[in-house]
Design an enzyme around this catalytic site. Sequence first.
Site, short mmCIF file in Angstrom:
data_model
loop_
_atom_site.label_atom_id
_atom_site.label_comp_id
_atom_site.label_asym_id
_atom_site.label_seq_id
_atom_site.Cartn_x
_atom_site.Cartn_y
_atom_site.Cartn_z
N ARG A 34 10.37 4.55 6.92
CA ARG A 34 9.74 5.87 7.00
C ARG A 34 9.16 6.16 8.38
O ARG A 34 8.67 7.26 8.62
CB ARG A 34 8.63 5.99 5.94
CG ARG A 34 9.18 5.91 4.53
CD ARG A 34 8.11 5.52 3.53
NE ARG A 34 7.16 6.55 3.18
CZ ARG A 34 7.38 7.52 2.28
NH1 ARG A 34 8.53 7.60 1.67
NH2 ARG A 34 6.43 8.39 2.00
N HIS A 48 7.70 0.02 7.25
CA HIS A 48 7.12 1.11 6.47
C HIS A 48 8.17 1.68 5.50
O HIS A 48 8.20 2.89 5.24
CB HIS A 48 6.60 2.20 7.42
CG HIS A 48 5.37 2.93 6.94
ND1 HIS A 48 4.15 2.79 7.51
CD2 HIS A 48 5.20 3.84 5.95
CE1 HIS A 48 3.27 3.59 6.91
NE2 HIS A 48 3.89 4.23 5.94
N ALA A 102 0.49 5.45 -0.78
CA ALA A 102 -0.47 6.53 -0.95
C ALA A 102 -0.32 7.20 -2.32
O ALA A 102 0.77 7.21 -2.89
CB ALA A 102 -0.25 7.57 0.17
N ARG A 104 10.15 12.89 8.80
CA ARG A 104 10.59 12.84 7.41
C ARG A 104 11.28 14.16 7.08
O ARG A 104 10.62 15.15 6.74
CB ARG A 104 9.38 12.66 6.49
CG ARG A 104 8.41 11.56 6.92
CD ARG A 104 8.70 10.27 6.20
NE ARG A 104 7.76 9.23 6.59
CZ ARG A 104 6.56 9.06 6.03
NH1 ARG A 104 6.13 9.83 5.05
NH2 ARG A 104 5.79 8.06 6.43
N LYS A 161 -0.16 -4.83 9.65
CA LYS A 161 1.07 -4.43 8.93
C LYS A 161 1.92 -3.51 9.80
O LYS A 161 1.42 -2.53 10.37
CB LYS A 161 0.69 -3.69 7.64
CG LYS A 161 1.87 -3.06 6.90
CD LYS A 161 1.44 -2.54 5.53
CE LYS A 161 2.59 -1.93 4.75
NZ LYS A 161 2.90 -0.56 5.13
N VAL A 179 12.80 -4.97 -1.01
CA VAL A 179 12.79 -6.03 -2.03
C VAL A 179 13.00 -5.36 -3.39
O VAL A 179 12.19 -4.55 -3.83
CB VAL A 179 11.45 -6.80 -2.01
CG1 VAL A 179 11.41 -7.80 -3.17
CG2 VAL A 179 11.26 -7.49 -0.67
N THR A 193 -2.60 -0.92 9.30
CA THR A 193 -1.22 -0.48 9.52
C THR A 193 -1.09 0.02 10.95
O THR A 193 -1.80 0.95 11.36
CB THR A 193 -0.85 0.61 8.51
OG1 THR A 193 -0.93 0.05 7.20
CG2 THR A 193 0.57 1.12 8.73
N TYR A 211 -5.78 3.03 7.86
CA TYR A 211 -5.18 3.73 9.00
C TYR A 211 -6.25 3.89 10.07
O TYR A 211 -7.46 3.82 9.79
CB TYR A 211 -4.64 5.10 8.57
CG TYR A 211 -3.28 5.02 7.92
CD1 TYR A 211 -2.19 4.51 8.62
CD2 TYR A 211 -3.07 5.46 6.62
CE1 TYR A 211 -0.94 4.44 8.04
CE2 TYR A 211 -1.82 5.39 6.03
CZ TYR A 211 -0.76 4.88 6.75
OH TYR A 211 0.48 4.81 6.17
N SER A 243 -3.87 1.56 -0.78
CA SER A 243 -3.70 2.42 0.39
C SER A 243 -5.01 3.11 0.78
O SER A 243 -5.81 3.46 -0.09
CB SER A 243 -2.65 3.49 0.08
OG SER A 243 -2.69 4.53 1.04
N PRO A 297 0.84 -1.21 0.00
CA PRO A 297 0.00 0.00 0.00
C PRO A 297 0.87 1.24 0.00
O PRO A 297 1.66 1.47 0.90
CB PRO A 297 -0.78 -0.13 1.31
CG PRO A 297 0.08 -0.97 2.19
CD PRO A 297 0.77 -1.94 1.27
#
Length: 356
Positions: A256, A253, A80, A161, A229, A287, A152, A126, A103, A78
Amino acid sequence: MDALLTVAEYEAAARDRLPAGIWDYIAGGSGQERTLAANLDAFARLALRPRCLVDVSRPDLSTELLGVRLRTPVGVAPVAYHRLVHPEGEVATARAAGFLVVSAFASRTLEEIAAAAAGPLWLQLYWFRRREVVAGLVRRAEAAGYRALVLTVDTPRVGRRLREARRGFAIPAGIVAANVDAAVMARTHEAVDGESALVRHSREQLDPSLGPADLAWLCAQTDLPVLVKGVLTAEDAELALAHGAAGVVVSNHGGRQLDGAVASVDALAEVAAAVAGRGPVLLDGGVRTGTDVLRALALGASAVLVGRPALWGLAVDGEPGARAVLDVIAAELEDAMVLSGRPRLSDVDPSLLARP
Ligand SMILES: Cc1cc2nc3c(=O)[nH]c(=O)nc-3n(C[C@H](O)[C@H](O)[C@H](O)COP(=O)(O)O)c2cc1C
Ligand SMILES: CCCCC(=O)C(=O)O
């Protein structure tokens, strides 16, 4: 344009095409970006022990996940706002993907995506303070034929961030979270110097009190399986299953959220041992090649998800680009299965990995 032969080449081509602010939103991690880097390094450290003298004339990449046959064990995580990189957004990704987790902040409607999808869809949620937003998404996912929900749990607030903060990043006005009430999302569009609009939004709209009882509540709202998740420990895997989860996604994540958190592939063996076959264990984070997929399966993953790579393909060439990225990974996986003497995914086990 020369043919792009690796995911890394799609990454470079996407970087050339995207505006710097959007590139940084997608590429970035939190804090010193240590976990972001660790996700990649951890895969590189896992050496393979190939077997020979095995009949590999008919490699089979297919697998079953929650009762559905998949052509490969690779889905799209997922992520955004796919419309940040291509006008068709998630509709193009859904056409390209064997399996997509949409997402909560998708930029196309759940119904548009379902109408286009080539494979099974799951919906990520969320924990919005306004619980009716969560409940509304669940109802729509059920009605549109989504097959699972993914809650999540690593985002009680968005991580630090710094790339976003430095640019005063906000979501451009024309790109909206198409499935969430506009009032809930309004401030994601407000650019403020020195601040990430998503960090501010998460503090206002996401409920950091999310606990096991809330997970149980969510599971009771629906007949769809709910996966959790953002699990990186045996303790949380146990807690999730004990409160109704059907499986887990091992994830930090994409580096993040908590900077310094363990690389997701390094957390996998612990989580898979705790789940002990009671449900699927997916992995995402870093991955980038078919051999990475094989490494994750060797450590107990049922399937893997790719986040950024799907967006790179979408940025480069829309639906065909996203498909090409997934095809590269599948071709590399087939190669690695043949060359390591593991022609079926059921042959993949920890003996494939050299001891560190
Ligand atoms: C631009 C971006 C947006 C993301 N949005 C979400 C999201 O809406 N929900 C979610 O659960 N995870 C989100 N993630 C995390 C991904 O689901 C996934 O955990 C991560 O990207 C996997 O790492 P990878 O990018 O190295 O493959 C996002 C990641 C990126 C890069
Ligand atoms: C409030 C979260 C925004 C999307 C996301 O999960 C991400 O950017 O990583």
